[in-house]
Design an enzyme around this catalytic site. Structure first.
Site, short mmCIF file in Angstrom:
data_model
loop_
_atom_site.label_atom_id
_atom_site.label_comp_id
_atom_site.label_asym_id
_atom_site.label_seq_id
_atom_site.Cartn_x
_atom_site.Cartn_y
_atom_site.Cartn_z
N ASP A 56 -13.24 -2.32 -5.91
CA ASP A 56 -12.81 -0.61 -5.64
C ASP A 56 -14.26 -0.09 -4.93
O ASP A 56 -15.06 -0.18 -4.50
CB ASP A 56 -12.65 -0.29 -7.65
CG ASP A 56 -13.74 -0.22 -8.13
OD1 ASP A 56 -15.25 -0.60 -7.19
OD2 ASP A 56 -13.26 0.81 -9.14
N LYS A 116 -7.09 -4.37 -3.83
CA LYS A 116 -7.35 -4.39 -4.80
C LYS A 116 -6.69 -4.59 -5.40
O LYS A 116 -7.00 -5.28 -6.81
CB LYS A 116 -8.41 -3.41 -4.30
CG LYS A 116 -8.87 -3.01 -5.97
CD LYS A 116 -9.22 -1.24 -5.20
CE LYS A 116 -8.36 -0.72 -6.23
NZ LYS A 116 -8.59 0.91 -6.89
#
Length: 224
Positions: free
Chosen positions: A149, A131
């Site tokens: 996320d 991420k």
């Protein structure tokens, strides 16, 4: 329609979200600043992480001075971002690795690399996962990665865009296959906004949601 293929409804979802939240403007940011800011954002709210980043920048004129400071002192400057000791260590270790590799604390060289090679380099840094790396590569270098996320993961699963049980890493790959690359930034940011305001983890506002018609969660009558 329940069971509608994700690839068939992604365009509708993108259009609805852009009608709701617009085309987000992305401010230009130094890649190293973005890397540090994203590490600080791990496991905390944007408000807290941005405060921690601002505090860090006030405390240290540059990243060289941050490296020459004890980790305990760095942790104090980012205390309100949560997990301060862990994040201070990760930031220092990542910056030190970059300096060791490149002779300076800069990652602009990533812009001249193939996207997968750039991803591999960032993933080799302490404290950097898919991420964080995807955020840096997408927003600092315009590389086609779709960061996932907690909000993106939750909302995309409820919509039925990714299969149940996928890990965030596999969900990212699934979304990258169906979202047009030129919409990665818009979709990522708008899905976050929607996850915060409407499709919340607890008490989602399903009756108010503009995505009802393409949401498996709603159409299947599931309870929040």
């Amino acid at each position: 329609m329940v069971g509608q293929k994700a690839s068939d409804k992604i365009g509708e979802c993108i259009c609805i979200l852009e009608e709701l939240y617009g085309l987000p403007e992305v401010d230009e940011i130094d890649p190293v600043d973005l890397l540090v800011r994203t590490i600080l954002s791990q496991n905390t709210s944007d408000i807290n992480s941005l405060r921690a980043f601002a505090s860090l920048k006030r405390a240290y004129g540059d990243y060289e001075s941050l490296l020459s400071t004890r980790a305990e002192e760095v942790a104090e400057s980012i205390r309100e971002g949560g997990l301060a000791e862990i994040k201070a260590r990760r930031i220092q270790e990542a910056l030190l690795r970059i300096k060791s590799d490149r002779g300076a604390i800069e990652i602009g060289f990533l812009g001249g690399m193939e996207k997968e090679a750039a991803m591999s380099y960032l993933l080799s840094l302490p404290g950097v996962g898919p991420k964080t790396a995807s955020i840096v590569l997408l927003f600092a270098f315009g590389m086609p990665f779709m960061p996932v996320d907690t909000h993106v993961f939750r909302v995309s699963q409820r919509l039925g865009l990714v299969a149940p049980g996928l890990s965030p890493e596999k969900a990212q790959k699934a979304l990258e296959e169906i979202v047009p690359p030129e919409r990665y930034s818009s979709f990522h940011l708008n899905l976050i906004s929607h996850g915060r305001l409407v499709c919340r983890a607890r008490g989602p506002k399903c009756e108010e949601c503009a995505l009802q018609g393409c949401c498996d969660f709603f159409l299947q009558g599931q309870k929040p």
